[in-house]
Design an enzyme around this catalytic site. Structure first.
Site, PDB file in Angstrom:
ATOM      1  N   SER A  80       2.014  85.211  49.218  1.00 23.04           N
ATOM      2  CA  SER A  80       2.586  85.465  50.546  1.00 23.04           C
ATOM      3  C   SER A  80       1.708  86.414  51.349  1.00 23.04           C
ATOM      4  CB  SER A  80       3.988  86.075  50.391  1.00 23.04           C
ATOM      5  OG  SER A  80       4.452  86.599  51.612  1.00 23.04           O
TER       6      SER A  80
ATOM      7  N   TYR B  97       9.827  92.218  47.736  1.00 25.46           N
ATOM      8  CA  TYR B  97       9.339  90.835  47.757  1.00 25.46           C
ATOM      9  C   TYR B  97       7.813  90.808  47.670  1.00 25.46           C
ATOM     10  CZ  TYR B  97       8.145  86.238  49.639  1.00 25.46           C
ATOM     11  OH  TYR B  97       7.607  84.989  49.825  1.00 25.46           O
TER      12      TYR B  97
END
Length: 208
Positions: free
Chosen positions: A9, A34
């Site tokens: 990501s 995350y």
């Protein structure tokens, strides 16, 4: 298993203040849980690639959007709230910027990475088994600009309430895709306006 492609990501960049985020920049300071898990994925993948000689590619996705997109992500929510005349919040007083990637561009890129037999010489000299690639549109786009385009497509004004910056939020993202171009001649083809138009045609057809 001889080859693995996994999803990382853009969030691993953390509070990166560079004009562009490329694959060589430090990612040791994630600002969300995350992002920390994605960084951990990259570290573990590197371990397996080097020690077991498995060719592993990690793809750092930059805000992918389009038809069939997740309903909990921003563009889908903005379209839903505007269409149904509902109030919604923009954090950081609307001063967030993101690098948006249209889904068709992302799919084409992944198809080419699947077929990639060897890394570019420049990258292979560093590591012939493990590589990370940024996958983005290459532009820093303000969130309020996205809202304005959706307003025009939907034909209604957004009911926005502005809020403060939330902990763990990245203020802006912008990818460098030079490495992708070097290896698979990838360059994003879909503009944000055309991508949003295609998204909304699907959104409207499904009557959300």
């Amino acid at each position: 298993i001889k080859k693995i492609i996994f999803a990382s990501s853009s969030s691993v960049a953390g509070s990166n203040n560079n004009m562009y985020f490329d694959e060589t920049q430090n990612t040791d300071s994630p600002i969300s849980l995350y992002a920390a898990t994605k960084k951990n994925n990259e570290i573990l993948a590197h371990f397996y690639a080097v020690n077991y000689k498995i060719r592993i590619i990690g793809v750092r996705f930059f805000t992918v959007f389009g038809p069939f997109g997740r309903p909990d992500l921003s563009i889908f929510k903005f379209a839903y709230f505007i269409k149904n005349s509902k109030n919604f919040f923009l954090n950081n007083n609307g001063n967030h910027f993101r690098d948006f990637t249209y889904i068709d561009d992302a799919i084409e890129c992944l198809n080419r990475l699947i077929m990639l037999k060897k890394f570019h010489n420049r990258d292979s000299k560093i590591n012939k088994y493990f590589q990370i690639f940024n996958l983005g549109g290459g532009n820093k786009i303000k969130i309020t600009f996205i809202v304005k385009i959706l307003e025009k497509l939907i034909g209604r004004k957004a009911k926005i309430k502005f809020g403060p910056l939330k902990k763990g939020d990245i203020v802006f993202s912008r990818s460098s895709t030079k490495k992708l171009y070097r290896n698979i001649k990838y360059y994003p083809k879909t503009s944000i306006k055309n991508g949003l138009k295609k998204f909304y045609n699907w959104f409207e057809t499904n009557d959300f």
